[in-house]
Design a protein around this motif. Structure first.
Motif, PDB file in Angstrom:
ATOM      1  N   GLU A 350       0.840  -1.203   0.000  1.00  0.00           N
ATOM      2  CA  GLU A 350       0.000   0.000   0.000  1.00  0.00           C
ATOM      3  C   GLU A 350       0.874   1.252   0.000  1.00  0.00           C
ATOM      4  O   GLU A 350       0.579   2.224  -0.711  1.00  0.00           O
ATOM      5  CB  GLU A 350      -0.933   0.008   1.213  1.00  0.00           C
ATOM      6  N   VAL A 351       1.971   1.216   0.792  1.00  0.00           N
ATOM      7  CA  VAL A 351       2.913   2.340   0.806  1.00  0.00           C
ATOM      8  C   VAL A 351       3.508   2.533  -0.588  1.00  0.00           C
ATOM      9  O   VAL A 351       3.642   3.652  -1.084  1.00  0.00           O
ATOM     10  CB  VAL A 351       4.033   2.106   1.845  1.00  0.00           C
ATOM     11  N   CYS A 352       3.857   1.425  -1.230  1.00  0.00           N
ATOM     12  CA  CYS A 352       4.415   1.457  -2.587  1.00  0.00           C
ATOM     13  C   CYS A 352       3.441   2.118  -3.558  1.00  0.00           C
ATOM     14  O   CYS A 352       3.827   2.985  -4.356  1.00  0.00           O
ATOM     15  CB  CYS A 352       4.752   0.040  -3.041  1.00  0.00           C
ATOM     16  N   GLU A 353       2.186   1.716  -3.510  1.00  0.00           N
ATOM     17  CA  GLU A 353       1.170   2.285  -4.398  1.00  0.00           C
ATOM     18  C   GLU A 353       1.019   3.784  -4.156  1.00  0.00           C
ATOM     19  O   GLU A 353       0.902   4.579  -5.089  1.00  0.00           O
ATOM     20  CB  GLU A 353      -0.168   1.574  -4.183  1.00  0.00           C
ATOM     21  N   ARG A 354       1.035   4.176  -2.895  1.00  0.00           N
ATOM     22  CA  ARG A 354       0.900   5.608  -2.572  1.00  0.00           C
ATOM     23  C   ARG A 354       2.083   6.403  -3.104  1.00  0.00           C
ATOM     24  O   ARG A 354       1.919   7.485  -3.662  1.00  0.00           O
ATOM     25  CB  ARG A 354       0.789   5.784  -1.053  1.00  0.00           C
ATOM     26  N   ARG A 355       3.304   5.851  -2.888  1.00  0.00           N
ATOM     27  CA  ARG A 355       4.505   6.575  -3.331  1.00  0.00           C
ATOM     28  C   ARG A 355       4.475   6.809  -4.838  1.00  0.00           C
ATOM     29  O   ARG A 355       4.905   7.859  -5.323  1.00  0.00           O
ATOM     30  CB  ARG A 355       5.755   5.774  -2.952  1.00  0.00           C
ATOM     31  N   GLN A 356       4.017   5.819  -5.582  1.00  0.00           N
ATOM     32  CA  GLN A 356       3.973   5.965  -7.039  1.00  0.00           C
ATOM     33  C   GLN A 356       3.010   7.064  -7.469  1.00  0.00           C
ATOM     34  O   GLN A 356       3.125   7.604  -8.564  1.00  0.00           O
ATOM     35  CB  GLN A 356       3.583   4.639  -7.689  1.00  0.00           C
ATOM     36  N   LYS A 357       2.057   7.392  -6.592  1.00  0.00           N
ATOM     37  CA  LYS A 357       1.096   8.465  -6.878  1.00  0.00           C
ATOM     38  C   LYS A 357       1.489   9.769  -6.185  1.00  0.00           C
ATOM     39  O   LYS A 357       0.700  10.693  -6.076  1.00  0.00           O
ATOM     40  CB  LYS A 357      -0.295   8.035  -6.413  1.00  0.00           C
ATOM     41  N   GLN A 358       2.771   9.798  -5.685  1.00  0.00           N
ATOM     42  CA  GLN A 358       3.291  10.986  -5.003  1.00  0.00           C
ATOM     43  C   GLN A 358       2.540  11.284  -3.709  1.00  0.00           C
ATOM     44  O   GLN A 358       2.465  12.437  -3.266  1.00  0.00           O
ATOM     45  CB  GLN A 358       3.267  12.209  -5.934  1.00  0.00           C
ATOM     46  N   ASP A 359       1.982  10.251  -3.091  1.00  0.00           N
ATOM     47  CA  ASP A 359       1.346  10.369  -1.779  1.00  0.00           C
ATOM     48  C   ASP A 359       2.289   9.714  -0.776  1.00  0.00           C
ATOM     49  O   ASP A 359       2.455   8.494  -0.760  1.00  0.00           O
ATOM     50  CB  ASP A 359      -0.012   9.657  -1.795  1.00  0.00           C
ATOM     51  N   SER A 420      27.354   7.212 -21.256  1.00  0.00           N
ATOM     52  CA  SER A 420      26.733   8.320 -20.510  1.00  0.00           C
ATOM     53  C   SER A 420      27.246   8.381 -19.073  1.00  0.00           C
ATOM     54  O   SER A 420      26.563   8.888 -18.189  1.00  0.00           O
ATOM     55  CB  SER A 420      25.208   8.179 -20.513  1.00  0.00           C
ATOM     56  N   CYS A 421      28.439   7.850 -18.842  1.00  0.00           N
ATOM     57  CA  CYS A 421      29.036   7.843 -17.491  1.00  0.00           C
ATOM     58  C   CYS A 421      28.172   7.091 -16.483  1.00  0.00           C
ATOM     59  O   CYS A 421      28.277   7.319 -15.282  1.00  0.00           O
ATOM     60  CB  CYS A 421      29.263   9.263 -16.971  1.00  0.00           C
ATOM     61  N   GLY A 422      27.308   6.230 -16.960  1.00  0.00           N
ATOM     62  CA  GLY A 422      26.416   5.501 -16.058  1.00  0.00           C
ATOM     63  C   GLY A 422      25.024   6.097 -16.056  1.00  0.00           C
ATOM     64  O   GLY A 422      24.342   6.102 -17.085  1.00  0.00           O
ATOM     65  N   PRO A 423      24.573   6.636 -14.929  1.00  0.00           N
ATOM     66  CA  PRO A 423      23.165   7.030 -14.783  1.00  0.00           C
ATOM     67  C   PRO A 423      22.693   8.078 -15.782  1.00  0.00           C
ATOM     68  O   PRO A 423      23.363   9.083 -15.995  1.00  0.00           O
ATOM     69  CB  PRO A 423      23.104   7.600 -13.356  1.00  0.00           C
ATOM     70  N   HIS A 424      21.522   7.837 -16.371  1.00  0.00           N
ATOM     71  CA  HIS A 424      20.858   8.865 -17.182  1.00  0.00           C
ATOM     72  C   HIS A 424      19.445   9.112 -16.662  1.00  0.00           C
ATOM     73  O   HIS A 424      19.023  10.260 -16.523  1.00  0.00           O
ATOM     74  CB  HIS A 424      20.809   8.466 -18.652  1.00  0.00           C
ATOM     75  N   THR A 425      18.709   8.038 -16.394  1.00  0.00           N
ATOM     76  CA  THR A 425      17.433   8.189 -15.684  1.00  0.00           C
ATOM     77  C   THR A 425      17.554   7.468 -14.351  1.00  0.00           C
ATOM     78  O   THR A 425      18.242   6.445 -14.248  1.00  0.00           O
ATOM     79  CB  THR A 425      16.251   7.605 -16.483  1.00  0.00           C
ATOM     80  N   VAL A 426      16.887   8.011 -13.339  1.00  0.00           N
ATOM     81  CA  VAL A 426      17.059   7.511 -11.979  1.00  0.00           C
ATOM     82  C   VAL A 426      15.708   7.373 -11.300  1.00  0.00           C
ATOM     83  O   VAL A 426      14.888   8.297 -11.335  1.00  0.00           O
ATOM     84  CB  VAL A 426      17.951   8.476 -11.155  1.00  0.00           C
ATOM     85  N   ALA A 431      10.282   9.288  -6.247  1.00  0.00           N
ATOM     86  CA  ALA A 431       9.886   9.451  -7.651  1.00  0.00           C
ATOM     87  C   ALA A 431      10.220   8.177  -8.416  1.00  0.00           C
ATOM     88  O   ALA A 431      11.325   8.030  -8.944  1.00  0.00           O
ATOM     89  CB  ALA A 431      10.595  10.653  -8.280  1.00  0.00           C
ATOM     90  N   PHE A 432       9.271   7.238  -8.438  1.00  0.00           N
ATOM     91  CA  PHE A 432       9.494   5.986  -9.153  1.00  0.00           C
ATOM     92  C   PHE A 432       8.162   5.408  -9.606  1.00  0.00           C
ATOM     93  O   PHE A 432       7.090   5.798  -9.130  1.00  0.00           O
ATOM     94  CB  PHE A 432      10.203   4.962  -8.251  1.00  0.00           C
ATOM     95  N   LYS A 433       8.264   4.474 -10.529  1.00  0.00           N
ATOM     96  CA  LYS A 433       7.131   3.644 -10.922  1.00  0.00           C
ATOM     97  C   LYS A 433       7.658   2.247 -11.179  1.00  0.00           C
ATOM     98  O   LYS A 433       8.698   2.090 -11.837  1.00  0.00           O
ATOM     99  CB  LYS A 433       6.431   4.198 -12.171  1.00  0.00           C
ATOM    100  N   CYS A 437      12.488   2.897 -15.442  1.00  0.00           N
ATOM    101  CA  CYS A 437      13.874   3.150 -15.056  1.00  0.00           C
ATOM    102  C   CYS A 437      14.022   4.528 -14.427  1.00  0.00           C
ATOM    103  O   CYS A 437      15.107   5.112 -14.430  1.00  0.00           O
ATOM    104  CB  CYS A 437      14.783   3.039 -16.270  1.00  0.00           C
ATOM    105  N   GLY A 438      12.916   5.056 -13.930  1.00  0.00           N
ATOM    106  CA  GLY A 438      12.953   6.360 -13.298  1.00  0.00           C
ATOM    107  C   GLY A 438      12.736   7.483 -14.295  1.00  0.00           C
ATOM    108  O   GLY A 438      12.332   7.267 -15.442  1.00  0.00           O
TER     109      GLY A 438
END
Length: 662
Positions: A350-359, A420-426, A431-433, A437-438
């Motif tokens: 439930e926490v995961c679902e909320r975080r994905q909705k920015q709650d 790209s020196c590694g990370p491009h999207t994070v 802020a995840f779904k 890949c962010g």
């Protein structure tokens, strides 16, 4: 500016100077490129060299522990002040041993303080730091060394030294070999102590001369690609590429300066490990603990409990091993206790679902679930202080991501590449779904080209993290980076309405059936693995064929010494078989007969996957179960565990042809 122009002109205001240049890419070792400096935010960050980055760390965090390693059962550490001094000493020794500017120092060994120091010393001395995968054959090591005209080889031990001794006669530029663990027994091989003593006796004059000639927009590091699509290419990364990317990501991920703790265990020849373990740590004053050389063979768990890192970056295989271990423990949980665990995990989801909705609010009973389950699991794993959990280098299944979120370990993904020196999207906890890949952080830019009707297109990257080019490979760099500076990744994906990036395939892996249908194999393969938890790897077949077929492998144990895969099934696969009423304990048990219950269940899983196909052409019509999973020793996987599709297709060509024999 060309190599000859740079060579003829003396620029003596280094190490942070910028050599005038209007070009955005180069393939020449002495080439300089234009830095894409913006007007505000991270884009406008002042370019600095790698030596200045470490000097700033030594000034800002002089007494903070920089590098910690366990030798003979005792942890030994050096501070950032000592780190800087040792890098300078080794750099002076490298110069004395004959290292010239724009020549390579190849490093072949497991993560250690000596690896870090050698890498940075090569850069301080004006050379190219060039890490080589420890799994490389002597021939592969020779390819890398010749590419960068290596003059020094730094090896960990006798095992790695033997590879270099086999190829030494083929390396005309090689001037010194250094062994950093154990006492060398081969003629002409120096010990680490010998080299450190040599550097201490040398004056600073020649090192200073190298530093003042350095420029932030010239190459300092070579990252050799893993070779899954051909011979490894030397990706040229500039001082600004590395120092700016470290700055931008440290700010985005919000590292606490001078307080973070990490464990270094992923291969340092890979850009992700270098960026996270060396460069971001330098920028933020992070304390790095080195795992034991057998970390990925089992000892990492003990190191995690001892070190208790605050950040954990790993590859999918490590997260899968943790997942399998926790699932095995969960099997013994019964009755009321199991019901409580199931309830607590529902709170985590439930926490995961909320975080994905920015709650970011927590369910009312979250503190209870945290106390009875989440905290205990993190304590048992050594992750009670960890606040950042990242998976990188290869895709990870949504099932595993959801599992970790269910126990309040908010595992997210990062996407990038050597170029790209590694990370491009994070992906971040805030802020995840799941499945993405962010998103693209400030200072990094993403666009999609040649989009299809569903919004899938080739992913292109832009920013100060995009590499200079490929060493000595003009044609390849023009293919990879266009004249505006956009890096064409060859990966296919889409951006959702919130600008989260989802990878759906790779152009070179795209299957075009005999009927002209374009099929991205990654999506279908992930669906199959999601339907069949027993499956370790699978590879879709069908290019220029009348229909799709698929090669399947089962999850099996690994020999921790050799990396070879055994016949015995992993607990996940074993439990799955037992749930069917099968007594199979090995792949051979399944194949003998074959086991009708297992075969039917696999077919049922394929049928479920086919029910999700967007067209008849994307349905799998035939499949086979191979006797062994894909591995690095078997040749089917590269060092980062990415499948070598062309190799697999050739290795199992007879099996594949059987699919299509009328």
């Amino acid at each position: 500016m060309t190599e000859s122009e740079v060579t003829k002109t003396e620029y003596l205001k280094g190490p942070d100077q910028i050599i005038p240049s209007d070009v955005l890419k180069t393939w020449e070792p002495t080439g300089a490129v234009k830095i894409k400096i913006g007007k505000r935010g991270v884009d406008a960050h002042t370019p600095i060299s790698v030596p200045s980055l470490l000097k700033k760390a030594a000034d800002k965090f002089p007494d903070v522990k920089a590098l910690c390693v366990k030798r003979d059962g005792v942890w030994k550490s050096i501070t950032y002040r000592e780190y800087f001094a040792q890098v300078c000493n080794i750099a002076k020794a490298f110069i004395k041993l004959g290292l010239e500017r724009f020549h390579g120092v190849c490093i072949l060994g497991f993560n250690s303080p000596e690896w870090f120091i050698s890498d940075l010393a090569a850069i301080f001395a004006g050379g190219f730091a060039s890490g080589i995968y420890t799994t490389n054959s002597p021939e592969a090591c020779e390819h890398c060394a010749k590419s960068c005209r290596a003059q020094i080889f730094v090896v960990e031990n006798q095992k790695q030294l033997d590879k270099v001794l086999q190829i030494r006669k083929n390396l005309p530029d090689l001037k010194a070999i250094i062994q950093y663990i154990g006492k060398p027994t081969s003629d002409g091989v120096l010990s680490w102590d010998d080299v450190m003593d040599l550097g201490k006796k040398e004056p600073d004059m020649e090192l200073d001369s190298r530093l003042i000639r350095m420029a932030a927009n010239q190459c300092c590091t070579l990252i050799f690609t893993s070779g899954t699509t051909g011979p490894p290419k030397g990706v040229m990364l500039s001082h600004d590429n590395m120092s700016w990317t470290a700055h931008a990501n440290s700010v985005n991920i919000d590292f606490a300066l001078g307080k973070e703790v990490i464990i270094s265990f992923l291969p340092l020849s890979h850009v992700a490990a270098q960026m996270s373990d060396i460069y971001m740590c330098m920028y933020s004053g992070v304390t790095v603990y080195f795992a034991q050389p057998d970390a990925l063979k089992g000892s990492l768990a003990a190191t995690m409990k001892e070190v208790r890192p605050t950040v954990l970056l790993s590859v999918p295989r490590v997260w899968e091993k943790i997942y399998e271990k926790l699932m095995e423990v969960g099997k013994s949980t019964k009755g009321v206790k199991k019901s409580i665990v199931t309830w607590a995990k529902s709170i985590g989801l439930e926490v995961c679902e909320r975080r994905q909705k920015q709650d970011f609010g927590k369910p009312l009973l979250f503190p209870v679930a945290n106390k009875i389950l989440f905290k205990k699991i993190k304590m048992a794993l050594g992750l009670d202080r960890c606040k950042i959990f990242i998976s990188a280098a290869a895709p990870i299944s949504n099932e595993i991501l959801k599992y970790f979120h269910s126990i309040n370990i908010p595992l997210t993904e990062i996407y990038g590449m050597s170029e790209s020196c590694g990370p491009h999207t994070v992906g971040l906890e805030t802020a995840f779904k799941i499945g993405s890949c962010g998103s693209t952080p400030p200072g990094f830019y993403t666009k999609l080209i040649n989009k299809d009707k569903d919004g899938n297109g080739e992913i292109c990257m832009y920013g100060r993290h995009v590499s200079m080019g490929y060493l000595h490979m003009e044609d390849e760099i023009h293919e990879a980076i266009d004249d505006e500076g956009w890096l064409h990744t060859g990966d296919i994906g889409y951006l959702d309405l919130d600008d989260f990036l989802f990878i759906t395939g790779r152009i070179k892996e795209l299957i075009v059936t005999a009927g002209g249908e374009n099929v991205a194999p990654v999506n279908i393969e992930e669906i199959v693995k999601g339907e069949l938890p027993c499956i370790g790897n699978c590879m879709l077949i069908g290019d220029r064929r009348k229909f799709l077929s698929i090669l399947l492998t089962m999850k099996t144990d690994m020999d921790m010494e050799t990396g070879e895969l055994k016949d015995s099934l992993l607990p996940t696969a074993l439990d799955w078989c037992q749930s069917l009423g099968s007594e199979a304990k090995t792949v051979q048990d399944v194949l003998k007969g074959p086991d009708a219950k297992v075969m039917k269940a696999i077919q049922d899983g394929i049928d479920r996957a086919n029910s999700k196909a967007i067209s008849n052409a994307q349905r799998i019509q035939k499949w086979t179960l191979l006797p062994k999973d894909f591995s690095i020793p078997g040749g089917e996987c590269g060092p980062t565990m990415k499948m070598k599709r062309s190799f697999i297709a050739e290795k199992y060509s007879d099996v594949i042809e059987e699919f299509y024999n009328e």
